[in-house]
Scaffold this active site. Structure first.
Site, PDB file in Angstrom:
ATOM      1  N   PHE A  15     -10.510  -0.825  10.970  1.00  0.00           N
ATOM      2  CA  PHE A  15     -11.694  -1.386  10.307  1.00  0.00           C
ATOM      3  C   PHE A  15     -12.892  -0.611  10.816  1.00  0.00           C
ATOM      4  CE2 PHE A  15     -10.271  -4.079  13.846  1.00  0.00           C
ATOM      5  CZ  PHE A  15     -11.303  -3.904  14.751  1.00  0.00           C
TER       6      PHE A  15
ATOM      7  N   LYS B  65      -5.068   7.883  16.134  1.00  0.00           N
ATOM      8  CA  LYS B  65      -4.397   8.840  15.237  1.00  0.00           C
ATOM      9  C   LYS B  65      -4.280  10.220  15.901  1.00  0.00           C
ATOM     10  CE  LYS B  65      -3.612   6.399  11.386  1.00  0.00           C
ATOM     11  NZ  LYS B  65      -2.247   6.096  10.916  1.00  0.00           N
TER      12      LYS B  65
ATOM     13  N   TYR C 154      -9.074  12.404  10.707  1.00  0.00           N
ATOM     14  CA  TYR C 154     -10.034  12.336  11.808  1.00  0.00           C
ATOM     15  C   TYR C 154      -9.357  12.447  13.175  1.00  0.00           C
ATOM     16  CZ  TYR C 154      -9.526   7.187  10.852  1.00  0.00           C
ATOM     17  OH  TYR C 154      -9.077   5.927  10.593  1.00  0.00           O
TER      18      TYR C 154
ATOM     19  N   GLY D 279       0.788  -1.237   0.000  1.00  0.00           N
ATOM     20  CA  GLY D 279       0.000   0.000   0.000  1.00  0.00           C
ATOM     21  C   GLY D 279       0.817   1.283   0.000  1.00  0.00           C
TER      22      GLY D 279
HETATM   23  C1  LIG Z   1     -18.630   4.087   8.106  1.00  0.00           C
HETATM   24  C2  LIG Z   1     -18.471   4.006   6.626  1.00  0.00           C
HETATM   25  C3  LIG Z   1     -17.254   3.237   6.179  1.00  0.00           C
HETATM   26  C4  LIG Z   1     -16.797   3.635   4.831  1.00  0.00           C
HETATM   27  C5  LIG Z   1     -15.374   3.221   4.545  1.00  0.00           C
HETATM   28  C6  LIG Z   1     -14.491   4.387   4.356  1.00  0.00           C
HETATM   29  C7  LIG Z   1     -13.035   4.004   4.522  1.00  0.00           C
HETATM   30  C8  LIG Z   1     -12.134   5.161   4.585  1.00  0.00           C
HETATM   31  C9  LIG Z   1     -10.970   4.852   5.478  1.00  0.00           C
HETATM   32  C10 LIG Z   1      -9.887   5.789   5.304  1.00  0.00           C
HETATM   33  C11 LIG Z   1      -8.969   5.791   6.491  1.00  0.00           C
HETATM   34  C12 LIG Z   1      -8.110   4.595   6.473  1.00  0.00           C
HETATM   35  C13 LIG Z   1      -7.221   4.474   7.403  1.00  0.00           C
HETATM   36  C14 LIG Z   1      -6.414   3.273   7.553  1.00  0.00           C
HETATM   37  O1  LIG Z   1      -5.838   3.133   8.571  1.00  0.00           O
HETATM   38  S1  LIG Z   1      -6.285   2.122   6.350  1.00  0.00           S
HETATM   39  C15 LIG Z   1      -5.153   0.895   7.028  1.00  0.00           C
HETATM   40  C16 LIG Z   1      -5.848  -0.308   7.377  1.00  0.00           C
HETATM   41  N1  LIG Z   1      -4.894  -1.392   7.439  1.00  0.00           N
HETATM   42  C17 LIG Z   1      -4.954  -2.342   8.345  1.00  0.00           C
HETATM   43  O2  LIG Z   1      -5.809  -2.345   9.206  1.00  0.00           O
HETATM   44  C18 LIG Z   1      -3.905  -3.407   8.251  1.00  0.00           C
HETATM   45  C19 LIG Z   1      -3.719  -4.175   9.518  1.00  0.00           C
HETATM   46  N2  LIG Z   1      -4.973  -4.728  10.043  1.00  0.00           N
HETATM   47  C20 LIG Z   1      -5.034  -5.902  10.721  1.00  0.00           C
HETATM   48  O3  LIG Z   1      -4.040  -6.553  10.929  1.00  0.00           O
HETATM   49  C21 LIG Z   1      -6.338  -6.385  11.258  1.00  0.00           C
HETATM   50  O4  LIG Z   1      -7.384  -5.769  10.530  1.00  0.00           O
HETATM   51  C22 LIG Z   1      -6.518  -6.115  12.767  1.00  0.00           C
HETATM   52  C23 LIG Z   1      -6.605  -4.596  13.022  1.00  0.00           C
HETATM   53  C24 LIG Z   1      -7.829  -6.772  13.210  1.00  0.00           C
HETATM   54  C25 LIG Z   1      -5.374  -6.599  13.644  1.00  0.00           C
HETATM   55  O5  LIG Z   1      -5.105  -7.945  13.487  1.00  0.00           O
HETATM   56  P1  LIG Z   1      -4.859  -8.905  14.785  1.00  0.00           P
HETATM   57  O6  LIG Z   1      -4.496 -10.234  14.203  1.00  0.00           O
HETATM   58  O7  LIG Z   1      -3.982  -8.303  15.766  1.00  0.00           O
HETATM   59  O8  LIG Z   1      -6.272  -8.924  15.459  1.00  0.00           O
HETATM   60  P2  LIG Z   1      -7.441 -10.017  15.461  1.00  0.00           P
HETATM   61  O9  LIG Z   1      -7.761 -10.480  14.095  1.00  0.00           O
HETATM   62  O10 LIG Z   1      -7.091 -11.019  16.498  1.00  0.00           O
HETATM   63  O11 LIG Z   1      -8.668  -9.117  15.981  1.00  0.00           O
HETATM   64  C26 LIG Z   1      -8.577  -8.386  17.188  1.00  0.00           C
HETATM   65  C27 LIG Z   1      -9.985  -8.003  17.610  1.00  0.00           C
HETATM   66  O12 LIG Z   1     -10.535  -7.114  16.612  1.00  0.00           O
HETATM   67  C28 LIG Z   1     -11.793  -7.655  16.160  1.00  0.00           C
HETATM   68  N3  LIG Z   1     -12.006  -7.301  14.746  1.00  0.00           N
HETATM   69  C29 LIG Z   1     -11.209  -7.572  13.720  1.00  0.00           C
HETATM   70  N4  LIG Z   1     -11.732  -7.134  12.564  1.00  0.00           N
HETATM   71  C30 LIG Z   1     -12.920  -6.585  12.880  1.00  0.00           C
HETATM   72  C31 LIG Z   1     -13.971  -5.967  12.128  1.00  0.00           C
HETATM   73  N5  LIG Z   1     -13.886  -5.825  10.783  1.00  0.00           N
HETATM   74  N6  LIG Z   1     -15.049  -5.508  12.787  1.00  0.00           N
HETATM   75  C32 LIG Z   1     -15.169  -5.645  14.132  1.00  0.00           C
HETATM   76  N7  LIG Z   1     -14.201  -6.222  14.915  1.00  0.00           N
HETATM   77  C33 LIG Z   1     -13.110  -6.690  14.287  1.00  0.00           C
HETATM   78  C34 LIG Z   1     -11.620  -9.156  16.331  1.00  0.00           C
HETATM   79  O13 LIG Z   1     -12.888  -9.787  16.344  1.00  0.00           O
HETATM   80  C35 LIG Z   1     -10.892  -9.217  17.664  1.00  0.00           C
HETATM   81  O14 LIG Z   1     -11.763  -8.985  18.727  1.00  0.00           O
HETATM   82  P3  LIG Z   1     -12.364 -10.217  19.608  1.00  0.00           P
HETATM   83  O15 LIG Z   1     -11.199 -10.964  20.171  1.00  0.00           O
HETATM   84  O16 LIG Z   1     -13.197  -9.547  20.636  1.00  0.00           O
HETATM   85  O17 LIG Z   1     -13.180 -11.057  18.653  1.00  0.00           O
HETATM   86  N1  LIG Z   2      -5.357   4.392   2.342  1.00  0.00           N
HETATM   87  C1  LIG Z   2      -5.957   5.475   2.798  1.00  0.00           C
HETATM   88  O1  LIG Z   2      -6.849   6.036   2.139  1.00  0.00           O
HETATM   89  C2  LIG Z   2      -5.559   6.059   4.108  1.00  0.00           C
HETATM   90  C3  LIG Z   2      -4.498   5.572   4.845  1.00  0.00           C
HETATM   91  N2  LIG Z   2      -4.122   6.193   6.001  1.00  0.00           N
HETATM   92  C4  LIG Z   2      -2.931   5.751   6.736  1.00  0.00           C
HETATM   93  O2  LIG Z   2      -1.881   5.449   5.827  1.00  0.00           O
HETATM   94  C5  LIG Z   2      -1.065   4.403   6.365  1.00  0.00           C
HETATM   95  C6  LIG Z   2      -0.932   3.279   5.377  1.00  0.00           C
HETATM   96  O3  LIG Z   2      -2.214   2.762   5.084  1.00  0.00           O
HETATM   97  P1  LIG Z   2      -2.490   1.798   3.861  1.00  0.00           P
HETATM   98  O4  LIG Z   2      -1.261   1.573   3.066  1.00  0.00           O
HETATM   99  O5  LIG Z   2      -3.682   2.315   3.179  1.00  0.00           O
HETATM  100  O6  LIG Z   2      -2.884   0.470   4.662  1.00  0.00           O
HETATM  101  P2  LIG Z   2      -2.495  -1.049   4.410  1.00  0.00           P
HETATM  102  O7  LIG Z   2      -3.446  -1.861   5.205  1.00  0.00           O
HETATM  103  O8  LIG Z   2      -2.400  -1.320   2.949  1.00  0.00           O
HETATM  104  O9  LIG Z   2      -1.044  -1.176   5.019  1.00  0.00           O
HETATM  105  C7  LIG Z   2      -0.776  -1.321   6.376  1.00  0.00           C
HETATM  106  C8  LIG Z   2       0.626  -1.878   6.498  1.00  0.00           C
HETATM  107  O10 LIG Z   2       0.976  -1.942   7.871  1.00  0.00           O
HETATM  108  C9  LIG Z   2       1.482  -3.233   8.175  1.00  0.00           C
HETATM  109  N3  LIG Z   2       1.123  -3.553   9.546  1.00  0.00           N
HETATM  110  C10 LIG Z   2      -0.130  -3.624  10.090  1.00  0.00           C
HETATM  111  N4  LIG Z   2      -0.069  -3.979  11.363  1.00  0.00           N
HETATM  112  C11 LIG Z   2       1.242  -4.136  11.663  1.00  0.00           C
HETATM  113  C12 LIG Z   2       1.926  -4.510  12.842  1.00  0.00           C
HETATM  114  N5  LIG Z   2       1.288  -4.792  13.990  1.00  0.00           N
HETATM  115  N6  LIG Z   2       3.281  -4.566  12.803  1.00  0.00           N
HETATM  116  C13 LIG Z   2       3.958  -4.296  11.653  1.00  0.00           C
HETATM  117  N7  LIG Z   2       3.353  -3.950  10.515  1.00  0.00           N
HETATM  118  C14 LIG Z   2       2.008  -3.869  10.513  1.00  0.00           C
HETATM  119  C15 LIG Z   2       0.794  -4.144   7.167  1.00  0.00           C
HETATM  120  O11 LIG Z   2       1.579  -5.310   6.911  1.00  0.00           O
HETATM  121  P3  LIG Z   2       1.252  -6.723   7.622  1.00  0.00           P
HETATM  122  O12 LIG Z   2      -0.242  -6.883   7.619  1.00  0.00           O
HETATM  123  O13 LIG Z   2       1.998  -7.702   6.781  1.00  0.00           O
HETATM  124  O14 LIG Z   2       1.822  -6.597   8.986  1.00  0.00           O
HETATM  125  C16 LIG Z   2       0.759  -3.270   5.933  1.00  0.00           C
HETATM  126  O15 LIG Z   2       1.944  -3.385   5.196  1.00  0.00           O
HETATM  127  C17 LIG Z   2      -1.725   3.987   7.682  1.00  0.00           C
HETATM  128  O16 LIG Z   2      -1.099   4.683   8.745  1.00  0.00           O
HETATM  129  C18 LIG Z   2      -3.149   4.461   7.515  1.00  0.00           C
HETATM  130  O17 LIG Z   2      -3.781   4.696   8.747  1.00  0.00           O
HETATM  131  C19 LIG Z   2      -4.792   7.277   6.490  1.00  0.00           C
HETATM  132  C20 LIG Z   2      -5.875   7.772   5.820  1.00  0.00           C
HETATM  133  C21 LIG Z   2      -6.329   7.224   4.579  1.00  0.00           C
END
Ligand SMILES: CCCCCCCCCCC/C=C/C(=O)SCCNC(=O)CCNC(=O)[C@H](O)C(C)(C)COP(=O)(O)OP(=O)(O)OC[C@H]1O[C@@H](n2cnc3c(N)ncnc32)[C@H](O)[C@@H]1OP(=O)(O)O
Ligand SMILES: NC(=O)C1=CN([C@@H]2O[C@H](COP(=O)(O)OP(=O)(O)OC[C@H]3O[C@@H](n4cnc5c(N)ncnc54)[C@H](OP(=O)(O)O)[C@@H]3O)[C@@H](O)[C@H]2O)C=CC1
Length: 293
Positions: free
Chosen positions: A113, A178, A163, A38
């Site tokens: 999420f 954040k 946000y 990403g």
């Molecule tokens: C309201 C309208 C929506 C419109 C959409 C608009 C979107 C715009 C967004 C723009 C801003 C974006 C910002 C970003 O940050 S994008 C980056 C996102 N990237 C990631 O999240 C990558 C990493 N993510 C993860 O690894 C996983 O998603 C997780 C965060 C869950 C962490 O993984 P981990 O393995 O540590 O955790 P678990 O799977 O064990 O889960 C932990 C608990 O969280 C609960 N869970 C997981 N997913 C969800 C879900 N989708 N909804 C609700 N709850 C969730 C999971 O059940 C665990 O809890 P419990 O033990 O109680 O079950």
């Molecule tokens: N895309 C968008 O529109 C927006 C993004 N952002 C911010 O931009 C940044 C990048 O987002 P984006 O590229 O879209 O998201 P992605 O989900 O594509 O990337 C997230 C990255 O973080 C790594 N990561 C997640 N959890 C961990 C962890 N516990 N330890 C080490 N690495 C981890 C993931 O790798 P792996 O799962 O292999 O660990 C992955 O490479 C984030 O800070 C996000 O909040 C903010 C606003 C909007």
């Protein structure tokens, strides 16, 4: 009036272009968390194009390996380290194993999420806050300590979200985390400026991409077919635009910039209407029925 009858903000220069002189980062090493996918990979790409060596960090070995090959083709040395940034001991090992102490740390990894606040479990809150805020702090602490001990300058960039200022309905955990990430920028910039360490924030607007987790991408696709028309810029961000901002913030040309958070979102977060669109509760936006039923 037809939607998109206006030009919107111009498209950026093509991938491969740069505002900075070639070789700006030669002899420098940049550590990017989440650099395997990403926006993190896009940021790493722009540093590599300017001559940087890289250390990329993430939890998934396959993803890191693929990115290591892709980024390595740009010419620099790329070290890939599997690390969960929630684990401070593993973070120390990653710094120990890096070929040199990185000059730049980009705290890009985060977790998110959408979920109505009342549905969020304690573990869901912890997972997002521990990765996004505490993980960022653990990485920054290790980087800062090592530079302070060595007496060397450094630059930290924390990737945030708008946000942090506005609140984020549907993202209570991520918005709170954040806000903490942005606040850390302001505190640490002052604490560490005397030692030569800059700390800045970088906030992407809407940058959809294929690597986003299904929980985000699926909702984005479901809730809005024409994302560009909902942005003042009439377009979404191109990943390289974020990379260019990061390479500027950590460059010699931004040495007096610290404690600042730069927003790259085409003014989306300032968008307000005198009469707003009808309120749709988060539960309904996410297609959920009434709470408790
Ligand atoms: C309201 C309208 C929506 C419109 C959409 C608009 C979107 C715009 C967004 C723009 C801003 C974006 C910002 C970003 O940050 S994008 C980056 C996102 N990237 C990631 O999240 C990558 C990493 N993510 C993860 O690894 C996983 O998603 C997780 C965060 C869950 C962490 O993984 P981990 O393995 O540590 O955790 P678990 O799977 O064990 O889960 C932990 C608990 O969280 C609960 N869970 C997981 N997913 C969800 C879900 N989708 N909804 C609700 N709850 C969730 C999971 O059940 C665990 O809890 P419990 O033990 O109680 O079950
Ligand atoms: N895309 C968008 O529109 C927006 C993004 N952002 C911010 O931009 C940044 C990048 O987002 P984006 O590229 O879209 O998201 P992605 O989900 O594509 O990337 C997230 C990255 O973080 C790594 N990561 C997640 N959890 C961990 C962890 N516990 N330890 C080490 N690495 C981890 C993931 O790798 P792996 O799962 O292999 O660990 C992955 O490479 C984030 O800070 C996000 O909040 C903010 C606003 C909007």
């Amino acid at each position: 009036m037809t939607e998109n009858a206006y030009p919107g903000l111009p498209s950026p220069p093509p991938l491969g272009a740069s505002a900075l002189p070639p070789g700006t980062y030669e002899g420098h090493t940049v550590l990017v968390t989440g650099g395997g996918s990403g926006l993190g990979k896009a940021i790493a790409t722009e540093f590599a194009r300017l001559g940087a060596d890289l250390v990329i960090v993430g939890r998934t070995a396959d993803r890191l390996k693929a990115a290591q090959e892709e980024l390595g083709a740009l010419g620099g040395r790329v070290t890939a380290s599997v690390c969960d940034i929630r684990d401070p001991e593993r973070i120390a090992e990653v710094f120990d194993a890096a070929p040199v102490l990185p000059d730049v740390l980009v705290n890009n990894a985060a977790a998110n999420f959408p979920v109505p606040a009342e549905d969020m479990s304690p573990n869901a809150w912890r997972a997002v806050v521990d990765i996004t805020l505490t993980g960022t702090w653990f990485m920054t602490r290790e980087f800062g300590r090592r530079h302070l001990a060595a007496g060397t300058p450094g630059s930290v960039i924390n990737v945030g979200a708008s946000y942090a200022w506005t609140g984020g309905p549907g993202f209570a955990h991520s918005a709170a985390a954040k806000a903490g990430v942005k606040n850390l920028v302001e505190t640490l910039a002052v604490e560490w400026a005397p030692y030569g360490i800059q700390v800045n924030g970088l906030v992407p607007g809407l940058f959809p991409h294929a690597d986003l987790p299904e929980a985000i991408r699926g909702n984005l696709e479901r809730t809005d077919d024409d994302k560009a028309s909902r942005q003042p810029a009439l377009r979404v961000g191109q990943a390289r635009e974020l990379g260019w901002a990061a390479t500027f913030l950590a460059s010699p040309y931004a040495r007096f910039v610290s404690g600042h958070t730069m927003v790259v979102d085409g003014a989306n977060w300032q968008r307000r209407n005198v009469v707003n669109a009808p309120v749709v509760p988060v539960r309904e936006q996410l297609g959920r029925g009434p709470y408790g039923q």
